[in-house]
Write a protein that holds these residues in place. Structure first.
Motif, mmCIF file in Angstrom:
data_model
loop_
_atom_site.group_PDB
_atom_site.id
_atom_site.type_symbol
_atom_site.label_atom_id
_atom_site.label_comp_id
_atom_site.label_asym_id
_atom_site.label_seq_id
_atom_site.Cartn_x
_atom_site.Cartn_y
_atom_site.Cartn_z
ATOM 1 N N THR A 22 -31.699 -36.205 26.960
ATOM 2 C CA THR A 22 -32.535 -36.554 28.109
ATOM 3 C C THR A 22 -32.641 -38.056 28.324
ATOM 4 O O THR A 22 -33.142 -38.486 29.366
ATOM 5 C CB THR A 22 -33.949 -35.972 27.940
ATOM 6 O OG1 THR A 22 -34.518 -36.461 26.714
ATOM 7 C CG2 THR A 22 -33.906 -34.447 27.897
ATOM 8 N N GLY A 255 -33.826 -28.072 24.700
ATOM 9 C CA GLY A 255 -33.518 -27.971 26.113
ATOM 10 C C GLY A 255 -34.609 -27.301 26.938
ATOM 11 O O GLY A 255 -34.975 -27.771 28.024
ATOM 12 N N ASP A 256 -35.147 -26.191 26.444
ATOM 13 C CA ASP A 256 -36.187 -25.493 27.199
ATOM 14 C C ASP A 256 -37.434 -26.348 27.336
ATOM 15 O O ASP A 256 -38.062 -26.397 28.400
ATOM 16 C CB ASP A 256 -36.529 -24.168 26.506
ATOM 17 C CG ASP A 256 -35.408 -23.147 26.609
ATOM 18 O OD1 ASP A 256 -34.560 -23.293 27.529
ATOM 19 O OD2 ASP A 256 -35.365 -22.228 25.768
ATOM 20 N N ARG A 259 -36.780 -29.180 29.947
ATOM 21 C CA ARG A 259 -36.856 -28.704 31.333
ATOM 22 C C ARG A 259 -38.282 -28.305 31.690
ATOM 23 O O ARG A 259 -38.712 -28.464 32.833
ATOM 24 C CB ARG A 259 -35.887 -27.548 31.539
ATOM 25 C CG ARG A 259 -34.410 -27.961 31.435
ATOM 26 C CD ARG A 259 -33.470 -26.821 31.771
ATOM 27 N NE ARG A 259 -32.081 -27.246 31.700
ATOM 28 C CZ ARG A 259 -31.322 -27.182 30.613
ATOM 29 N NH1 ARG A 259 -31.843 -26.701 29.477
ATOM 30 N NH2 ARG A 259 -30.075 -27.597 30.624
ATOM 31 N N GLY A 262 -40.053 -31.080 33.025
ATOM 32 C CA GLY A 262 -39.442 -31.660 34.205
ATOM 33 C C GLY A 262 -38.432 -32.747 33.938
ATOM 34 O O GLY A 262 -38.052 -33.490 34.848
ATOM 35 N N THR A 264 -34.840 -34.581 33.172
ATOM 36 C CA THR A 264 -33.446 -34.399 33.551
ATOM 37 C C THR A 264 -32.597 -34.275 32.286
ATOM 38 O O THR A 264 -32.693 -35.121 31.391
ATOM 39 C CB THR A 264 -32.943 -35.584 34.382
ATOM 40 O OG1 THR A 264 -33.696 -35.675 35.586
ATOM 41 C CG2 THR A 264 -31.463 -35.430 34.717
ATOM 42 N N VAL A 265 -31.789 -33.250 32.205
ATOM 43 C CA VAL A 265 -30.876 -33.058 31.076
ATOM 44 C C VAL A 265 -29.514 -33.607 31.478
ATOM 45 O O VAL A 265 -28.918 -33.175 32.462
ATOM 46 C CB VAL A 265 -30.773 -31.577 30.681
ATOM 47 C CG1 VAL A 265 -29.694 -31.383 29.612
ATOM 48 C CG2 VAL A 265 -32.115 -31.077 30.172
ATOM 49 N N ALA A 417 -24.537 -30.687 31.725
ATOM 50 C CA ALA A 417 -25.788 -29.975 31.924
ATOM 51 C C ALA A 417 -25.568 -28.773 32.833
ATOM 52 O O ALA A 417 -24.815 -28.845 33.803
ATOM 53 C CB ALA A 417 -26.828 -30.905 32.535
#
Length: 418
Positions: A22, A255-256, A259, A262, A264-265, A417
């Motif tokens: 991120t 990752g979860d 996200r 909010g 950005t990956v 991503a």
């Protein structure tokens, strides 16, 4: 004493979670700051030049990739200046950018939720040299107390942790050029154990007479005096590498969770592996095995790799061995290969971390950065080397390779991503 529940301790991940990038922070030859450096890379700007940090005129090698335009006071509090080496100051700047880029405020998370795992191959060489000079010329009373830790490989992790209040699992990896990838692999393991986020990657700097002498002793430095021809990965005229300083730090998160807040990956670390070469003369190098293990860890086949960021030693035998490993895995000229470190020099632990940053940005922009200096790969290096300028491509998966002095091999699979 009652143990805290996982969510109260900031532990949220499980084995098999997605390790999402991120945040990216770069301090490297060619640019201080990720986007400035990346723009210079895509323009093919060579940041290698004559050493300016000390007088190298009396040494066999006199070229390096230096981080220019870096004002220490702009990145480090005055209180820290007397107790930090240049490498730690570069690391603090990269970490601050990475956390800002990620939009992650550790103060808003539970204690022990965020850790730091960095790689460093040389320690604080310039600081150590200065203190040793004081010892030899003036005596022990003139050696400062900060020498007890400022030279140490773990100083970068420690100072980043202190500055940002990162109290989670932390450490340092020492495996030279492979270190940046090995640190990210360790960070991913911490995420799988449930840590919320980790600042990770590698930064190095040893551009001082003591560090220069140590690098010359290895015998791998190019003695060429033309910055555009001194470091030629996979070239028939390759005669060694040019050293440099700097590197990159990343923010890795579940990752979860990323996200969910909010964020950005920018890509994911899908596979990691490391191997160790046998003693010289007793067996074949194991770079190919590291690549195969990383692909297996990611659950993908070689045909799914869209680009390889090569280790690119710039030495004939080592380049030939890497090319043979790639040809065995992908077929001769089977996948685009690039070495943007040709513009910066080899940055020890910072080099492979910078390649990870380049891979993430390449996946974002759908372009492969060029290898400069080398016009075409040697006939005995059957790789599709990207030269002459950036190559637009459809990119979903990148493989990053690194080899460190002493037999270290590392490989990392980066996915775009979703």
């Amino acid at each position: 004493m009652t143990a805290a529940a996982p969510e109260e301790a900031g532990l949220i991940g499980v084995r098999g979670m997605e390790a999402a990038v991120t945040g990216i922070g770069v301090v490297a030859p060619g640019g201080v700051g990720t986007e400035r450096w990346w723009a210079a890379v895509l323009r093919g700007e060579n940041a290698i030049g004559p050493v300016t940090r000390f007088d190298a005129s009396g040494y066999p090698a006199s070229l390096a990739g230096e981080v220019t335009g870096f004002v220490d006071e702009d990145h480090v509090a005055s209180l820290l200046l007397p107790q930090t080496d240049r490498v730690t100051r570069l690391s603090l700047a990269a970490a601050a950018e990475a956390l800002d880029h990620a939009g992650l405020d550790p103060a808003r998370l539970p204690d022990y939720a965020v850790g730091v795992v960095t790689a460093n191959g040389t320690g604080g060489f310039e600081f150590g040299q200065r203190e040793l000079q004081a010892l030899w010329s003036k005596g022990s009373r003139h050696v400062g107390a900060y020498q007890s830790f400022a030279w140490f490989y773990a100083a970068n992790s420690g100072q980043i942790s202190i500055r940002h209040g990162l109290r989670g699992p932390s450490g340092v990896i020492v495996s030279e050029q492979a270190g940046g990838l090995d640190a990210v692999a360790q960070a991913r393991r911490q995420l799988r154990k449930g840590i919320r986020a980790v600042v990770t990657g590698g930064v190095d700097s040893a551009l001082c007479p003591w560090g220069w002498t140590a690098q010359l002793a290895d015998g791998g430095l190019s003695t060429g005096d033309d910055p555009d021809r001194a470091y030629l990965p996979f070239d028939a005229e390759a005669s060694g590498h040019v050293p440099g300083e700097g590197g990159a730090l990343l923010v890795l998160e579940d990752g979860d969770a990323a996200r969910g807040r909010g964020a950005t990956v920018h890509g994911t670390i899908a596979g990691c592996a490391a191997t160790f070469d046998p003693a010289p003369g007793t067996g074949a190098p194991r770079l190919r095995a590291a690549a195969e293990l990383a692909l297996a860890d990611a659950g993908i086949a070689p045909g799914e790799v869209d680009v390889v960021f090569a280790d690119a030693a710039g030495e004939r035998n080592a380049d030939r061995a890497e090319a043979e490993a790639l040809a065995a895995l992908f077929g001769a000229y089977g996948v685009p290969v690039t070495a943007p470190k040709s513009m910066t020099g080899r940055l020890s632990a910072g080099g492979s971390a910078l390649d990870l940053a380049a891979a993430l940005l390449a996946l974002r922009d759908q372009v492969i950065p060029p290898t400069t200096g080398t016009a075409r790969a040697a006939d005995d290096c059957p790789v599709d080397l990207v030269t002459g300028g950036p190559r637009p491509a459809v990119l979903r998966t990148a493989l990053v390779l690194a080899r460190g002095r002493g037999g270290f091999n590392a490989a990392t699979v980066v996915r775009a991503a979703r």
